[in-house]
Each structure stands twice: as C-alpha cells, then as structure tokens.
Design a protein around this motif. Structure first.
Motif, PDB file in Angstrom:
ATOM      1  N   VAL A 192     -40.301  27.690 121.448  1.00  0.00           N
ATOM      2  CA  VAL A 192     -39.223  27.000 120.727  1.00  0.00           C
ATOM      3  C   VAL A 192     -38.036  27.940 120.513  1.00  0.00           C
ATOM      4  O   VAL A 192     -36.873  27.525 120.639  1.00  0.00           O
ATOM      5  N   TRP A 193     -38.312  29.212 120.211  1.00  0.00           N
ATOM      6  CA  TRP A 193     -37.205  30.164 120.062  1.00  0.00           C
ATOM      7  C   TRP A 193     -36.430  30.317 121.365  1.00  0.00           C
ATOM      8  O   TRP A 193     -35.192  30.429 121.356  1.00  0.00           O
ATOM      9  N   ALA A 194     -37.132  30.316 122.493  1.00  0.00           N
ATOM     10  CA  ALA A 194     -36.458  30.429 123.782  1.00  0.00           C
ATOM     11  C   ALA A 194     -35.517  29.246 124.004  1.00  0.00           C
ATOM     12  O   ALA A 194     -34.380  29.410 124.472  1.00  0.00           O
ATOM     13  N   VAL A 195     -35.968  28.048 123.635  1.00  0.00           N
ATOM     14  CA  VAL A 195     -35.131  26.857 123.791  1.00  0.00           C
ATOM     15  C   VAL A 195     -33.878  26.957 122.917  1.00  0.00           C
ATOM     16  O   VAL A 195     -32.753  26.672 123.368  1.00  0.00           O
ATOM     17  N   VAL A 196     -34.047  27.379 121.658  1.00  0.00           N
ATOM     18  CA  VAL A 196     -32.905  27.473 120.735  1.00  0.00           C
ATOM     19  C   VAL A 196     -31.907  28.527 121.208  1.00  0.00           C
ATOM     20  O   VAL A 196     -30.688  28.289 121.222  1.00  0.00           O
ATOM     21  N   LEU A 197     -32.395  29.687 121.609  1.00  0.00           N
ATOM     22  CA  LEU A 197     -31.491  30.765 122.001  1.00  0.00           C
ATOM     23  C   LEU A 197     -30.796  30.504 123.335  1.00  0.00           C
ATOM     24  O   LEU A 197     -29.698  31.023 123.582  1.00  0.00           O
ATOM     25  N   LEU A 198     -31.423  29.687 124.195  1.00  0.00           N
ATOM     26  CA  LEU A 198     -30.813  29.369 125.490  1.00  0.00           C
ATOM     27  C   LEU A 198     -29.981  28.083 125.443  1.00  0.00           C
ATOM     28  O   LEU A 198     -29.325  27.743 126.429  1.00  0.00           O
ATOM     29  N   TRP A 199     -30.011  27.378 124.320  1.00  0.00           N
ATOM     30  CA  TRP A 199     -29.268  26.129 124.191  1.00  0.00           C
ATOM     31  C   TRP A 199     -27.764  26.390 124.343  1.00  0.00           C
ATOM     32  O   TRP A 199     -27.229  27.300 123.708  1.00  0.00           O
ATOM     33  N   PRO A 200     -27.068  25.608 125.169  1.00  0.00           N
ATOM     34  CA  PRO A 200     -25.613  25.810 125.316  1.00  0.00           C
ATOM     35  C   PRO A 200     -24.885  25.433 124.025  1.00  0.00           C
ATOM     36  O   PRO A 200     -24.931  24.291 123.587  1.00  0.00           O
ATOM     37  N   GLY A 201     -24.231  26.389 123.405  1.00  0.00           N
ATOM     38  CA  GLY A 201     -23.577  26.123 122.126  1.00  0.00           C
ATOM     39  C   GLY A 201     -24.585  26.130 120.994  1.00  0.00           C
ATOM     40  O   GLY A 201     -25.726  26.575 121.125  1.00  0.00           O
ATOM     41  N   ARG A 202     -24.139  25.629 119.841  1.00  0.00           N
ATOM     42  CA  ARG A 202     -25.006  25.567 118.672  1.00  0.00           C
ATOM     43  C   ARG A 202     -26.088  24.506 118.859  1.00  0.00           C
ATOM     44  O   ARG A 202     -25.816  23.426 119.383  1.00  0.00           O
ATOM     45  N   ALA A 203     -27.285  24.839 118.428  1.00  0.00           N
ATOM     46  CA  ALA A 203     -28.409  23.911 118.591  1.00  0.00           C
ATOM     47  C   ALA A 203     -28.249  22.723 117.652  1.00  0.00           C
ATOM     48  O   ALA A 203     -27.750  22.872 116.531  1.00  0.00           O
ATOM     49  N   PRO A 204     -28.668  21.526 118.077  1.00  0.00           N
ATOM     50  CA  PRO A 204     -28.608  20.360 117.184  1.00  0.00           C
ATOM     51  C   PRO A 204     -29.576  20.533 116.010  1.00  0.00           C
ATOM     52  O   PRO A 204     -30.583  21.244 116.111  1.00  0.00           O
ATOM     53  N   LEU A 205     -29.253  19.882 114.900  1.00  0.00           N
ATOM     54  CA  LEU A 205     -30.053  20.031 113.691  1.00  0.00           C
ATOM     55  C   LEU A 205     -31.529  19.691 113.905  1.00  0.00           C
ATOM     56  O   LEU A 205     -32.402  20.425 113.411  1.00  0.00           O
TER      57      LEU A 205
END
Length: 451
Positions: free
Chosen positions: A306-319
């Motif tokens: 899950v951390w990998a998904v958040v850190l690789l998300w383009p821009g700010r992650a959705p809530l």
C-alpha cells in the motif's frame, strides 16, 4: 526456591483480581503511549517553539526512542529480579517528571533532556505489563490479552491526536502538557493500592549477579525463537511508530495537502483499526501458533504494498487511498505483538523479562533509525524547514522504509527456519506440540502447575 519449584498460588488466575491488576498497569501504559506519541501532532508547534530544523525535531523522538531501546535489556534483567510493580511505579514517576519539565521547556536542549527522561520511564512500562499478563492469566487467554494490552494502549495515541491538538490550540503548550503530567500523579496513587506483581507467593526471581546476568542474556539471545520474536517486532512495528510518533502528521498535512483536522482524524482511524484488529489477530495467534511468523510476513507485505501505491501515485493520493494507507499500516501494531508471544513460547518463565526486553529492542531500533533518516533527507531537500516540504520530498524520504521491510522480512524467514530446525534437533516433542497448536512447549516454556 529454584526456578523449577512450583510457587504457592494466592490468587485465582484470570479472575477479577487479575483484571484489576492488569487494568491498573494498563492505565500506566495508556499514559505512556500518550507521552510517547504527543509530538505526533505537536511537532510543527515544537519546531516553531524551539526554532529548530527537521533533523532537530526528529532528534526529540529519536533520542527518546534510543533511550527506550537501550534500556530494554537492563529493564528486562531488573524485571526478572524485582517484578513489575516497582518498575511500573518508577517508570510512571520518571515520565511524569519528564512531561512536567517539557511543559516549561523553552529551548531545544531543555526539551531534549525532558524527552530523555520520558523515554527512560516509558522503557519500564510495556514489558512490565506483558509480564503481568504472562503471570496472571491462563495460557489460552495470554495471546488475546497480549494483543489487548498493545492495542488498548493506543487509546493514549488517540488522546495524543485530536484532543491534544485541540488543547494546544485552545490552551497553549504549557497548560496542555502540565495537565498530562498531573494524570501521572493520580495514577501513582492507584498503583500503590492496586498493583501486585504476581498471583503466587515466592515467584522465582533471578539475582542480579554480573556473571549470572551475562549467562542469562547469552542463553536468551542464543535461543533462535527469541531472535525470531525480535525480528518480527522489528519488521512490523516501525512503520506505524514512525507514522504516529513523528512523520505521519507532517506527511499528511505538508505532503498530501490535508487539513490538520483531517490528518488528526486519519491518525484516530489508524489507532481504532489497530485496536479492533488486534483481538482478531490474537485469536489467530492463539489458535495457530505454528503460523505466527507467516502472519507477520503477510502483514508486512500488505503494508509495503500500500505504501508503494501511495508513493508512486501521480500527484497527491485521493483521500480513500490515504484511509486505506493508515488502516493497513495500523496492522503493524498488532503484528509486532506476535514477537512477545514468540518470546514467551521459546523461553522459560524465569527468563521471560530478559526475553521480552530483547524482543522490544527490535521495533524501536528500526523506528528511531528510520525517523532519523527521514529527518536527514528532508533537511537535505528542504533546508529552510517544514514550511518548504513538498510531496516529492516526502516521497523520497518515506521510501527509506522499504530498506527495513526488506531486511526484516528476510530475517523473519531466516529465523523461522532456524527456530524450527533447532526444535527438531533438541526437542522433537516440543516441535510436535507446536505443530499441534500448543504455545507453551514441554521442556521449554511449560512449567508445573502451582500447588
């Protein structure tokens, strides 16, 4: 009395007296978690109050945890000798004095000294409560009570999120921390009248002799199951500790652009998740002790993903993704409790304090090194301080966690195989009992019932 002589039982195991003793000790642990995590929401205010950089801000928590970790083995030895009651009272008084000093601190040096005092007191609390669980409750109750201890303690983290943030805004720094110190005085009175070390008379205690202590520590450390517990604690605990104690709130506010209220709410969701999932994991641990380290690896893999998904998300992650992040990361808290159950399984009762101390070093060493590295990276990327932090800064800084997940997971896998191999060679009966669902093993942690 020798360690093998069954002591005289004075109180019922797992009865009302047991819960009263555990409840009094738990109150101290809740307050300890509050003191430990209070900089989570006060960090940005502390940076302004003390006029410090990100590295100096991290130093508050890193040094506090360094003191905590460094004291675990000495505390474990003292715990085997003196029991939980004197250590809990001493720890509570040290934390109270430290928080009182911190309330009036106006410089970095004074604030740091106060946090050192808090860390020293905090170091005596958790393992003392776990020893109470091990002595006052039945074997089938122990995994659940261990999880409840860890997760109910997170009520302190809840108090250190939104309520403390509100108090700091409404009443200011000194009144808020002064009130927290006052609670310790009340709890000290409760401990004196309620707390009792053990339901037994003459519970074996290890004398403090240098050679005997060194021999005990060598034996404890040389037990593969102890190191399996340590690495399980190391791998699963540090991420949630780093997030709640220091860098989660700035990451959510400065990096992800959330309001302070929303960030505080996410920290509360994190704590509630840990509290609600802890008993479930405790039930699984009690039912399937042979699979405990595999449960830890599954939890760690989920957190890292899950951390990998958040850190690789383009821009700010959705809530919703950030909600998922805090909920999955929270599983590391219950996962770390498995380490203590492993220590109880693979060590005799007279060494349990030393074993718990060794295990408890793991997660806090990982936490303090991770915190320091994050602060160092942020200072390099944003030398002008917290106001200049960007999402990209946090992406790089928070990525250091993957180094520790990788190292820890490798060691858990390695020591699982070492532990099972050691049992197979030295005590096949114990290995068969473990595979059969027993967590107290014949010839190791199992002891004769009291007369």
């Amino acid at each position: 009395m020798s360690a093998s002589t069954p002591p005289l039982q004075l109180h019922n195991i797992g009865g009302r007296r047991a819960y009263a003793v555990w409840g009094a000790a738990m109150a101290v642990y809740v307050l300890g978690v509050f003191h430990r995590t209070s900089l989570g929401v006060a960090g940005l205010i502390a940076a302004d109050r003390f006029h410090i950089t990100a590295a100096q801000l991290a130093t508050f928590t890193v040094v506090q945890l360094l003191v905590y970790a460094a004291m675990q083995i000495p505390v474990g030895v003292l715990l085997d000798r003196f029991g939980s009651r004197p250590l809990l009272i001493t720890g509570l008084l040290l934390m109270t004095a430290g928080q009182l000093w911190f309330a009036f601190a106006g410089t970095f040096g004074v604030g740091l000294a106060a946090r050192i005092l808090i860390g020293g007191g905090d170091a005596m609390v958790f393992v003392s409560v776990i020893r109470i669980v091990a002595l006052w409750f039945r074997v089938r109750q122990t995994p659940l009570l261990t999880q409840l201890t860890g997760q109910l303690g997170q009520l302190g983290a809840i108090a250190a999120s939104f309520p403390l943030s509100f108090a700091l805004r409404q009443f200011g720094w000194t009144p808020s921390f002064l009130a927290a110190a006052g609670i310790g005085v009340v709890l000290a009175v409760v401990l004196v009248f309620v707390l009792k070390d053990s339901p037994y008379q003459g519970t074996p205690q290890e004398p403090i002799r240098v050679r005997a202590v060194a021999s005990t520590l060598r034996t404890t450390w040389g037990t593969p199951g102890t190191r399996l517990g340590l690495w399980s604690h190391f791998t699963s605990q540090f991420s949630v500790t780093v997030f709640t104690l220091l860098w989660g709130f700035p990451f959510l506010v400065r990096g992800q652009g959330l309001s302070e209220g929303t960030a505080s709410a996410l920290l509360i969701i994190m704590t509630i998740t840990a509290m609600t999932t802890g008993p479930v994991l405790g039930g699984l641990v009690g039912r399937f002790p042979y699979q405990r380290s595999r449960l830890v690896l599954g939890i760690v893999g989920s957190i890292a993903t899950v951390w990998a998904v958040v850190l690789l998300w383009p821009g700010r992650a959705p809530l919703p993704l950030l909600v998922l992040l805090v909920m999955v990361t929270a599983l590391g808290g219950p996962g770390s409790m498995v380490g203590f159950d492993l220590a109880r399984t693979f060590n005799p009762q007279h060494r349990i304090g030393s074993a718990l101390g060794v295990v408890n070093v793991g997660g806090f060493v990982a936490s303090l090194v991770t915190m320091a590295l994050i602060g160092f990276i942020l200072d390099r990327l944003a030398p002008d301080g917290p106001a200049d932090y960007t999402l990209d800064d946090f992406r790089l800084a928070m990525s250091v966690q993957f180094l520790f997940w990788g190292l820890g997971a490798l060691q858990v896998w390695r020591y699982r195989h070492k532990t099972l191999g050691h049992l197979g060679r030295t005590n096949p009966e114990a290995l068969a009992a473990l595979r059969g669902g027993q967590s107290l093993l014949p010839g190791i942690s199992e002891h004769p019932p009291p007369s």
